[in-house]
Design a protein around this motif. Structure first.
Motif, PDB file in Angstrom:
ATOM      1  N   GLU A 100      19.096  47.633  44.573  1.00 48.81           N
ATOM      2  CA  GLU A 100      20.018  48.443  43.466  1.00 48.81           C
ATOM      3  C   GLU A 100      21.472  48.463  43.995  1.00 48.81           C
ATOM      4  O   GLU A 100      22.700  48.450  43.437  1.00 48.81           O
ATOM      5  CB  GLU A 100      19.578  49.616  43.201  1.00 48.81           C
ATOM      6  CG  GLU A 100      18.333  49.243  42.118  1.00 48.81           C
ATOM      7  CD  GLU A 100      17.667  50.540  41.713  1.00 48.81           C
ATOM      8  OE1 GLU A 100      18.498  51.698  41.506  1.00 48.81           O
ATOM      9  OE2 GLU A 100      16.349  50.695  41.553  1.00 48.81           O
ATOM     10  N   ALA A 101      21.571  48.654  45.387  1.00 44.92           N
ATOM     11  CA  ALA A 101      22.791  48.918  46.002  1.00 44.92           C
ATOM     12  C   ALA A 101      23.981  47.784  45.880  1.00 44.92           C
ATOM     13  O   ALA A 101      25.257  47.708  45.961  1.00 44.92           O
ATOM     14  CB  ALA A 101      22.732  49.116  47.449  1.00 44.92           C
ATOM     15  N   LEU A 102      23.275  46.800  45.779  1.00 53.45           N
ATOM     16  CA  LEU A 102      24.213  45.398  45.506  1.00 53.45           C
ATOM     17  C   LEU A 102      25.092  45.430  44.001  1.00 53.45           C
ATOM     18  O   LEU A 102      25.909  44.589  43.760  1.00 53.45           O
ATOM     19  CB  LEU A 102      23.354  44.220  45.429  1.00 53.45           C
ATOM     20  CG  LEU A 102      22.696  43.824  46.623  1.00 53.45           C
ATOM     21  CD1 LEU A 102      21.730  42.443  46.520  1.00 53.45           C
ATOM     22  CD2 LEU A 102      23.891  43.639  47.674  1.00 53.45           C
ATOM     23  N   VAL A 103      24.565  46.554  42.950  1.00 54.66           N
ATOM     24  CA  VAL A 103      25.319  46.642  41.895  1.00 54.66           C
ATOM     25  C   VAL A 103      26.140  47.467  42.013  1.00 54.66           C
ATOM     26  O   VAL A 103      26.060  48.776  42.267  1.00 54.66           O
ATOM     27  CB  VAL A 103      24.106  47.073  40.799  1.00 54.66           C
ATOM     28  CG1 VAL A 103      24.881  47.415  39.308  1.00 54.66           C
ATOM     29  CG2 VAL A 103      23.056  45.916  40.585  1.00 54.66           C
ATOM     30  N   GLN A 104      27.568  46.992  41.848  1.00 53.41           N
ATOM     31  CA  GLN A 104      28.592  48.106  41.899  1.00 53.41           C
ATOM     32  C   GLN A 104      29.633  47.613  40.755  1.00 53.41           C
ATOM     33  O   GLN A 104      29.999  46.602  40.263  1.00 53.41           O
ATOM     34  CB  GLN A 104      29.401  47.560  43.227  1.00 53.41           C
ATOM     35  CG  GLN A 104      28.780  47.861  44.470  1.00 53.41           C
ATOM     36  CD  GLN A 104      28.479  49.346  44.708  1.00 53.41           C
ATOM     37  OE1 GLN A 104      29.299  50.195  44.420  1.00 53.41           O
ATOM     38  NE2 GLN A 104      27.378  49.699  45.135  1.00 53.41           N
ATOM     39  N   PRO A 105      30.009  48.795  40.063  1.00 52.67           N
ATOM     40  CA  PRO A 105      30.812  48.536  38.822  1.00 52.67           C
ATOM     41  C   PRO A 105      32.047  48.098  39.470  1.00 52.67           C
ATOM     42  O   PRO A 105      32.571  48.422  40.611  1.00 52.67           O
ATOM     43  CB  PRO A 105      30.879  49.901  38.266  1.00 52.67           C
ATOM     44  CG  PRO A 105      30.717  50.776  39.587  1.00 52.67           C
ATOM     45  CD  PRO A 105      29.805  50.327  40.283  1.00 52.67           C
ATOM     46  N   GLN A 106      32.794  47.497  38.863  1.00 53.85           N
ATOM     47  CA  GLN A 106      34.130  46.896  38.759  1.00 53.85           C
ATOM     48  C   GLN A 106      34.940  46.684  37.591  1.00 53.85           C
ATOM     49  O   GLN A 106      34.421  46.088  36.571  1.00 53.85           O
ATOM     50  CB  GLN A 106      34.022  45.443  39.566  1.00 53.85           C
ATOM     51  CG  GLN A 106      35.550  44.974  39.877  1.00 53.85           C
ATOM     52  CD  GLN A 106      35.367  43.666  40.752  1.00 53.85           C
ATOM     53  OE1 GLN A 106      34.380  43.125  40.611  1.00 53.85           O
ATOM     54  NE2 GLN A 106      36.291  43.496  41.306  1.00 53.85           N
ATOM     55  N   ASP A 107      36.221  47.313  37.472  1.00 47.80           N
ATOM     56  CA  ASP A 107      37.015  47.066  36.433  1.00 47.80           C
ATOM     57  C   ASP A 107      37.229  45.461  36.057  1.00 47.80           C
ATOM     58  O   ASP A 107      37.428  44.677  37.228  1.00 47.80           O
ATOM     59  CB  ASP A 107      38.415  47.746  36.532  1.00 47.80           C
ATOM     60  CG  ASP A 107      39.197  47.859  35.439  1.00 47.80           C
ATOM     61  OD1 ASP A 107      39.977  46.844  35.179  1.00 47.80           O
ATOM     62  OD2 ASP A 107      39.172  48.710  34.487  1.00 47.80           O
ATOM     63  N   SER A 108      37.215  45.120  34.953  1.00 45.72           N
ATOM     64  CA  SER A 108      37.434  43.679  34.562  1.00 45.72           C
ATOM     65  C   SER A 108      38.761  43.234  34.960  1.00 45.72           C
ATOM     66  O   SER A 108      38.816  42.205  35.467  1.00 45.72           O
ATOM     67  CB  SER A 108      37.341  43.447  33.105  1.00 45.72           C
ATOM     68  OG  SER A 108      38.184  44.148  32.229  1.00 45.72           O
TER      69      SER A 108
ATOM     70  N   ALA B  63      38.514  42.222  38.474  1.00 37.42           N
ATOM     71  CA  ALA B  63      37.821  40.956  38.722  1.00 37.42           C
ATOM     72  C   ALA B  63      38.590  39.738  38.185  1.00 37.42           C
ATOM     73  O   ALA B  63      38.128  38.539  38.380  1.00 37.42           O
ATOM     74  CB  ALA B  63      36.509  41.008  37.985  1.00 37.42           C
ATOM     75  N   GLY B  64      39.976  40.060  37.717  1.00 32.46           N
ATOM     76  CA  GLY B  64      40.680  38.940  37.507  1.00 32.46           C
ATOM     77  C   GLY B  64      40.300  38.267  36.042  1.00 32.46           C
ATOM     78  O   GLY B  64      40.766  37.109  35.773  1.00 32.46           O
ATOM     79  N   LEU B  65      39.706  38.995  34.891  1.00 28.88           N
ATOM     80  CA  LEU B  65      39.384  38.621  33.761  1.00 28.88           C
ATOM     81  C   LEU B  65      40.368  38.962  32.859  1.00 28.88           C
ATOM     82  O   LEU B  65      40.934  40.160  32.846  1.00 28.88           O
ATOM     83  CB  LEU B  65      38.063  39.261  33.453  1.00 28.88           C
ATOM     84  CG  LEU B  65      36.692  38.757  33.951  1.00 28.88           C
ATOM     85  CD1 LEU B  65      35.710  39.608  33.635  1.00 28.88           C
ATOM     86  CD2 LEU B  65      36.444  37.403  33.705  1.00 28.88           C
ATOM     87  N   PRO B  66      40.742  37.969  32.151  1.00 29.55           N
ATOM     88  CA  PRO B  66      41.769  38.244  31.175  1.00 29.55           C
ATOM     89  C   PRO B  66      41.247  39.350  30.151  1.00 29.55           C
ATOM     90  O   PRO B  66      40.030  39.318  29.833  1.00 29.55           O
ATOM     91  CB  PRO B  66      42.267  36.948  30.184  1.00 29.55           C
ATOM     92  CG  PRO B  66      41.536  35.840  31.360  1.00 29.55           C
ATOM     93  CD  PRO B  66      40.486  36.548  32.326  1.00 29.55           C
ATOM     94  N   PRO B  67      42.058  40.188  29.395  1.00 32.36           N
ATOM     95  CA  PRO B  67      41.351  41.028  28.510  1.00 32.36           C
ATOM     96  C   PRO B  67      40.661  40.495  27.507  1.00 32.36           C
ATOM     97  O   PRO B  67      39.621  41.110  26.999  1.00 32.36           O
ATOM     98  CB  PRO B  67      42.565  41.730  27.939  1.00 32.36           C
ATOM     99  CG  PRO B  67      43.769  41.661  28.852  1.00 32.36           C
ATOM    100  CD  PRO B  67      43.434  40.384  29.362  1.00 32.36           C
TER     101      PRO B  67
END
Length: 83
Positions: free
Chosen positions: A35-43, A46-50
């Motif tokens: 489970e430690a591999l699951v880390q929240p990241q803002d999109s 992460a380079g994702l367009p809105p």
């Protein structure tokens, strides 16, 4: 129920919004991953367009319930407890 033959495409979702992090944790637990591999990241980080970062994980199911009397299953049904 289906005798009404509503026009259009029906997409079934869930009854409530679920955080993507919770979904990832649930999957990690189900497959036995750390489970430690699951880390929240803002999109945006992460380079994702809105346009590719939906605000919600679910779609409104009011029409599905009202017109067809169908209730979508809980997000965690058939697979253990939520995170």
């Amino acid at each position: 129920m289906l005798e009404q033959r509503p026009a259009g495409v029906m997409q079934v979702s869930g009854p409530r919004d679920v955080a993507y992090q919770d979904v990832a944790l649930h999957i990690a637990r189900r497959v036995g991953a750390d489970e430690a591999l699951v880390q929240p990241q803002d999109s945006s980080e992460a380079g994702l367009p809105p346009i590719f970062a939906p605000r919600y994980t679910t779609l409104d199911t009011t029409r599905l319930q009202r017109e067809l009397g169908l209730i979508p299953p809980d997000a965690w049904s058939g697979g253990g407890d939520p995170p």
